[in-house]
Design a protein around this motif. Structure first.
Motif, mmCIF file in Angstrom:
data_model
loop_
_atom_site.group_PDB
_atom_site.id
_atom_site.type_symbol
_atom_site.label_atom_id
_atom_site.label_comp_id
_atom_site.label_asym_id
_atom_site.label_seq_id
_atom_site.Cartn_x
_atom_site.Cartn_y
_atom_site.Cartn_z
ATOM 1 N N SER A 57 0.723 -1.090 -0.115
ATOM 2 C CA SER A 57 -0.087 0.033 0.077
ATOM 3 C C SER A 57 0.951 1.295 -0.028
ATOM 4 C CB SER A 57 -0.916 -0.073 1.190
ATOM 5 O OG SER A 57 -0.135 0.165 2.475
ATOM 6 N N ILE A 92 -5.335 -4.681 -3.843
ATOM 7 C CA ILE A 92 -7.086 -4.477 -3.872
ATOM 8 C C ILE A 92 -7.780 -5.642 -3.828
ATOM 9 C CG2 ILE A 92 -9.061 -3.441 -5.063
ATOM 10 C CD1 ILE A 92 -7.455 -1.136 -5.469
ATOM 11 N N LYS A 96 -10.159 -7.442 -1.045
ATOM 12 C CA LYS A 96 -11.488 -7.892 -1.314
ATOM 13 C C LYS A 96 -11.442 -9.347 -0.889
ATOM 14 C CE LYS A 96 -12.738 -4.312 -4.483
ATOM 15 N NZ LYS A 96 -13.322 -4.105 -5.827
ATOM 16 N N TYR A 107 -6.080 0.231 2.821
ATOM 17 C CA TYR A 107 -6.758 -0.065 1.598
ATOM 18 C C TYR A 107 -7.193 1.240 0.890
ATOM 19 C CZ TYR A 107 -10.912 -1.084 -1.204
ATOM 20 O OH TYR A 107 -11.730 -1.150 -2.225
ATOM 21 N N THR A 110 -4.072 2.356 -0.719
ATOM 22 C CA THR A 110 -3.918 1.669 -1.825
ATOM 23 C C THR A 110 -4.677 2.347 -2.909
ATOM 24 O OG1 THR A 110 -3.350 -0.283 -0.801
ATOM 25 C CG2 THR A 110 -3.824 -0.774 -3.090
ATOM 26 N N LYS A 111 -6.015 2.487 -2.814
ATOM 27 C CA LYS A 111 -6.888 3.126 -3.680
ATOM 28 C C LYS A 111 -6.432 4.472 -4.338
ATOM 29 C CE LYS A 111 -11.341 3.158 -3.008
ATOM 30 N NZ LYS A 111 -12.452 2.963 -2.275
#
Length: 159
Positions: A57, A92, A96, A107, A110-111
């Protein structure tokens, strides 16, 4: 009617000579106990351990951010953006598959790295296409009129 009923209480002067014999409530909190409105610490959920971060990340976020200013460095931003995009995509997928196994903040990082990587890659591609178009246009102009190109080179001191 009595005197208290005739005049409202807010307009009456305060008589300091009267003593109020009603007991006053005092609330004592011991120093070791938190107030009841505070949430429990998050470490109790996993046996004293916090949730781990996604493995890539931070790297995806850093490369994604670096890809934006590096878009003007002849393809370096494209390389950073693609690497950030791939690393973020794999993280990701991991999140999930097991959302409770990783922290939400990693998360989100990372996005953000994936979005920055996509933006940096697109800007790098646009820069490269503009550079190729400029070289092609000026190269075509030099082939059409070589005398004009020689004259421009003399003015610049390159010939």
């Amino acid at each position: 009617m009595s005197e208290e009923q005739e005049t409202p209480q807010e307009n009456q002067p305060i008589d300091l000579s009267k003593k109020d014999d009603a007991p006053k409530e005092t609330v004592y909190n011991s120093p070791g106990t938190p107030p009841p409105f505070q949430p429990a610490p998050p470490f109790q959920q996993y046996g004293g351990m916090a949730q781990p971060n996604l493995p890539n990340s931070t790297i995806a976020l850093i490369l994604g951010i670096l890809s934006i200013p590096a878009c003007c460095c002849y393809g370096l931003g494209l390389i950073f953006g693609i690497i950030a995009w791939v690393l973020a995509g794999s993280d990701i997928k991991k999140y999930k598959l097991d959302p409770n196994g990783f922290s939400l903040s990693s998360y989100k990082n990372t996005k953000a790295g994936k979005v920055c990587g996509i933006i940096g890659a697109i800007l790098s591609l646009l820069y490269i296409f503009c550079l190729i178009a400029a070289i092609a246009f000026f190269g075509w102009a030099a082939l059409r009129d070589p005398e004009l190109m020689k004259e421009l080179l003399k003015q610049k001191g390159l010939q």
